[in-house]
Design a protein around this motif. Sequence first.
Motif, mmCIF file in Angstrom:
data_model
loop_
_atom_site.group_PDB
_atom_site.id
_atom_site.type_symbol
_atom_site.label_atom_id
_atom_site.label_comp_id
_atom_site.label_asym_id
_atom_site.label_seq_id
_atom_site.Cartn_x
_atom_site.Cartn_y
_atom_site.Cartn_z
ATOM 1 N N SER A 1 10.691 7.831 -6.811
ATOM 2 C CA SER A 1 11.461 6.735 -7.390
ATOM 3 C C SER A 1 10.613 5.473 -7.531
ATOM 4 O O SER A 1 9.827 5.122 -6.640
ATOM 5 C CB SER A 1 12.684 6.432 -6.508
ATOM 6 O OG SER A 1 13.362 5.281 -6.983
ATOM 7 N N LEU A 2 10.796 4.797 -8.670
ATOM 8 C CA LEU A 2 10.100 3.530 -8.884
ATOM 9 C C LEU A 2 10.652 2.424 -7.995
ATOM 10 O O LEU A 2 10.064 1.342 -7.909
ATOM 11 C CB LEU A 2 10.199 3.119 -10.352
ATOM 12 C CG LEU A 2 9.484 4.022 -11.364
ATOM 13 C CD1 LEU A 2 9.623 3.456 -12.759
ATOM 14 C CD2 LEU A 2 8.013 4.186 -11.000
ATOM 15 N N LEU B 1 2.487 8.363 -13.041
ATOM 16 C CA LEU B 1 3.087 8.305 -14.370
ATOM 17 C C LEU B 1 3.264 6.868 -14.844
ATOM 18 O O LEU B 1 3.489 6.631 -16.032
ATOM 19 C CB LEU B 1 4.440 9.027 -14.352
ATOM 20 C CG LEU B 1 4.397 10.513 -14.006
ATOM 21 C CD1 LEU B 1 5.802 11.109 -14.043
ATOM 22 C CD2 LEU B 1 3.472 11.268 -14.943
ATOM 23 N N HIS B 2 3.212 5.913 -13.929
ATOM 24 C CA HIS B 2 3.312 4.484 -14.265
ATOM 25 C C HIS B 2 2.091 3.791 -13.669
ATOM 26 O O HIS B 2 2.194 3.048 -12.684
ATOM 27 C CB HIS B 2 4.611 3.899 -13.722
ATOM 28 C CG HIS B 2 5.846 4.587 -14.237
ATOM 29 N ND1 HIS B 2 6.441 4.243 -15.428
ATOM 30 C CD2 HIS B 2 6.569 5.623 -13.730
ATOM 31 C CE1 HIS B 2 7.493 5.028 -15.634
ATOM 32 N NE2 HIS B 2 7.589 5.871 -14.617
ATOM 33 N N PRO B 3 0.913 4.013 -14.257
ATOM 34 C CA PRO B 3 -0.336 3.566 -13.641
ATOM 35 C C PRO B 3 -0.452 2.062 -13.473
ATOM 36 O O PRO B 3 -1.034 1.599 -12.490
ATOM 37 C CB PRO B 3 -1.410 4.116 -14.592
ATOM 38 C CG PRO B 3 -0.712 4.347 -15.882
ATOM 39 C CD PRO B 3 0.689 4.735 -15.524
ATOM 40 N N ASN B 4 0.098 1.280 -14.419
ATOM 41 C CA ASN B 4 -0.024 -0.170 -14.293
ATOM 42 C C ASN B 4 0.773 -0.705 -13.108
ATOM 43 O O ASN B 4 0.313 -1.593 -12.388
ATOM 44 C CB ASN B 4 0.432 -0.851 -15.585
ATOM 45 C CG ASN B 4 -0.483 -0.532 -16.749
ATOM 46 O OD1 ASN B 4 -0.195 0.348 -17.552
ATOM 47 N ND2 ASN B 4 -1.601 -1.227 -16.851
ATOM 48 N N ALA C 1 0.838 -1.204 0.000
ATOM 49 C CA ALA C 1 0.000 0.000 0.000
ATOM 50 C C ALA C 1 0.872 1.253 0.000
ATOM 51 O O ALA C 1 0.625 2.203 -0.766
ATOM 52 C CB ALA C 1 -0.927 -0.010 1.213
ATOM 53 N N LEU C 2 1.895 1.266 0.840
ATOM 54 C CA LEU C 2 2.798 2.425 0.874
ATOM 55 C C LEU C 2 3.497 2.599 -0.463
ATOM 56 O O LEU C 2 3.618 3.719 -0.983
ATOM 57 C CB LEU C 2 3.828 2.242 1.994
ATOM 58 C CG LEU C 2 4.865 3.364 2.140
ATOM 59 C CD1 LEU C 2 4.185 4.702 2.405
ATOM 60 C CD2 LEU C 2 5.854 3.035 3.265
ATOM 61 N N ALA C 3 3.966 1.490 -1.060
ATOM 62 C CA ALA C 3 4.638 1.564 -2.360
ATOM 63 C C ALA C 3 3.696 2.069 -3.441
ATOM 64 O O ALA C 3 4.097 2.846 -4.317
ATOM 65 C CB ALA C 3 5.187 0.190 -2.741
ATOM 66 N N ALA C 4 2.434 1.654 -3.395
ATOM 67 C CA ALA C 4 1.467 2.113 -4.392
ATOM 68 C C ALA C 4 1.269 3.621 -4.308
ATOM 69 O O ALA C 4 1.269 4.322 -5.328
ATOM 70 C CB ALA C 4 0.130 1.391 -4.198
#
Length: 231
Positions: A89-90, A156-159, A77-80
């Motif tokens: 950062s990704l 910016l990276h929705p998937n 959840a935090l990463a999302a």
Amino acid sequence: MPESVHESLVEDLVGGLAPVRRLSPPAWRAAAWLAAVLAVAAILMPMADMDSLRMRLATPDLRIAALCAGLTAITAALAAFMTSVPGRSLRWGLLPLVPAAFWVGASGLGCLRGWLAPGTTPADGHAMEGCFAFLVGVSLPLSVLLVVMLRRACPLHPNLTAALGGLAAAAAAATLLVPFHPHDATATDLLIHAVTVLGVIGLNGIFGGRLLGGGPDAGVRARNDRSSGGG
């Protein structure tokens, strides 16, 4: 062009702009979603068999699997929410990998224990159908809520963001399933769980990614979030 015409043009351009509400920090938004998960847990817990739960958690592999599923939900959840903010950062996407690996590993140990100790209770078809229905029934509303909360950030990276959200929802559902799981892990049971979890992640990545792909105000949200530092 006369100055009055310039002023009129500027007024026409800015007159229809609506203020954009500043986003809360990603960690706060993740905490809000996790609070919703706790609310679901509070609703379900009165229906759980606490004596059975205590006995199951006394088994090391089951306890570790339950703990790591919960940690996977928190970190995913935090990463999302982190990856939903433009400019972050990704690498945040790597955050849930370690607890997820321990979750899968501990679940696999449960299968191995059942094979080495045949006295454990196997899962029947009805119980596995119940587990599948529980995981899907809990994951779906949690996924919808997460996508709605993530949509305002214009990722910016929705998937990737949506897939992380799917992992969070699936892991949360698996954690909430623990008090209602009537048997020890078996290979078939673990397969059902794996297919369900991967299905939730995949559907979130596909459909959630499309929903998070932006809208007519995507650029405004992105500029607002960058100007506020993403919270």
